[in-house]
Design an enzyme around this catalytic site. Structure first.
Site, PDB file in Angstrom:
ATOM      1  N   LYS A  21       4.160   5.011   3.435  1.00 24.39           N
ATOM      2  CA  LYS A  21       4.395   3.986   2.407  1.00 24.39           C
ATOM      3  C   LYS A  21       5.650   3.178   2.795  1.00 24.39           C
ATOM      4  O   LYS A  21       5.853   2.938   3.983  1.00 24.39           O
ATOM      5  CB  LYS A  21       4.475   4.632   1.020  1.00 24.39           C
ATOM      6  CG  LYS A  21       3.226   5.524   0.789  1.00 24.39           C
ATOM      7  CD  LYS A  21       3.016   5.980  -0.601  1.00 24.39           C
ATOM      8  CE  LYS A  21       1.728   6.815  -0.665  1.00 24.39           C
ATOM      9  NZ  LYS A  21       1.369   7.219  -2.000  1.00 24.39           N
ATOM     10  N   GLU A 106      -2.534   1.861  -4.054  1.00 22.38           N
ATOM     11  CA  GLU A 106      -1.362   1.039  -4.414  1.00 22.38           C
ATOM     12  C   GLU A 106      -1.605  -0.438  -4.113  1.00 22.38           C
ATOM     13  O   GLU A 106      -1.082  -1.315  -4.798  1.00 22.38           O
ATOM     14  CB  GLU A 106      -0.118   1.586  -3.692  1.00 22.38           C
ATOM     15  CG  GLU A 106       0.345   2.883  -4.350  1.00 22.38           C
ATOM     16  CD  GLU A 106       0.908   3.925  -3.407  1.00 22.38           C
ATOM     17  OE1 GLU A 106       1.355   3.571  -2.315  1.00 22.38           O
ATOM     18  OE2 GLU A 106       0.892   5.115  -3.783  1.00 22.38           O
ATOM     19  N   SER A 220      -1.630  14.402  -3.296  1.00 17.39           N
ATOM     20  CA  SER A 220      -0.814  15.613  -3.442  1.00 17.39           C
ATOM     21  C   SER A 220      -1.210  16.736  -2.490  1.00 17.39           C
ATOM     22  O   SER A 220      -1.235  17.907  -2.877  1.00 17.39           O
ATOM     23  CB  SER A 220      -0.829  16.075  -4.907  1.00 17.39           C
ATOM     24  OG  SER A 220      -0.267  15.063  -5.724  1.00 17.39           O
TER      25      SER A 220
END
Ligand code: 13P
Length: 262
Positions: A21, A106, A220
């Site tokens: 990211k 995102e 996760s």
């Protein structure tokens, strides 16, 4: 070309993909790889890192001569042009990227990317010889309303429309409610969603191609849940966000990622 690797035939295998990211400068990327590489030498899964644009070149240089592939997290759908602030597939390739994440949740939810735009990016990546990893996934509210399958089918059908059967691409299933929340899908939930995605791929491309496309799970993923996830029949690897940022955590995921099928 700096650090670029020929991905060759990318049928189903075992893949651990890190998505940094918006973390790590070029200098931090080089230091990360220096620390990571000795810890994953000879590891079974193929390792891929999707890094910020400005870190591609230094990461690719640090990974040169290894089996670690460097990629990007997004790109423009245009080949080139007057698009201030955008970046083209060919620029990413020349910097050393061999793959690109497209349609990450995102990008869809924070930056408003639509299935149509993501589809154009998939086609552009294929035309310009970057391996696309199409990311799909449902939100918690859509799952609760019973619409998860409809969303996944639509994201796959629209994202892959017109893609030639012989193209190489991956699909990453990342339920939005599992990203960065610590709430992983159970191995059974993840397997059910992956099996459904493979059925959708069969509707689009036919049985043979559907059986070959690598399907990754993201959301996760940690060293203590990766083994159970990749044991599942239709899960060919993982896409890791937060736990990819520390070389020791990421190496532990790579080293716990074993393909004994249940
Ligand atoms: P986390 O592993 O932090 O949940 O992020 C998943 C992800 O978005 C990878 O693309």
């Amino acid at each position: 070309m700096l650090g670029s690797k020929n991905l060759g035939s990318m049928n189903r295998d075992l893949f651990v993909v890190g998505n940094w990211k918006m973390y790590k400068t070029a200098r931090e990327a080089a230091a990360y790889l220096e620390e990571l590489l000795p810890m994953v030498e000879g590891a079974r899964p193929k390792i891929m890192l999707a890094v910020p644009y400005t870190s591609i070149s230094s990461a690719a240089k640090a990974a040169k001569g290894t089996e670690v592939w460097i990629g990007a997290q997004n790109m423009s759908d245009a080949k080139e042009g007057a698009f201030t602030g955008e970046i083209a597939a060919l620029m990413l390739k020349e910097a050393g990227a061999s793959f690109v994440l497209l349609g990450h949740s995102e990008r869809r939810h924070t930056f408003g990317e639509t299935n149509e735009l993501i589809h154009r990016k998939v086609i552009r990546a294929l035309q310009d010889d970057l391996l696309p990893i199409l990311c799909i996934g449902e939100t918690a509210s859509l799952r609760e309303a019973g619409h998860a399958e409809q969303v996944l089918r639509e994201q796959l059908k629209k994202g892959l429309e017109g893609v030639p059967e012989e193209s190489q691409f991956f699909v990453a299933y990342e339920p939005v409610w599992a990203i960065g929340t610590g709430k992983t899908a159970t191995p059974k939930m993840a397997q059910d969603a992956h099996a459904f995605c493979r059925d959708c791929l069969e509707e689009i491309f036919g049985k043979k191609k559907a059986a070959q496309v690598p399907l990754l799970y993201g959301g996760s993923v940690k060293s203590d849940n990766v083994a159970e996830l990749v044991k599942q029949k239709d899960i060919d690897g993982v896409l890791v966000g937060g736990a990819s940022l520390e070389p020791t955590h990421f190496a532990a995921i790579v080293n716990h990622c074993k393909k004994e099928k249940s």
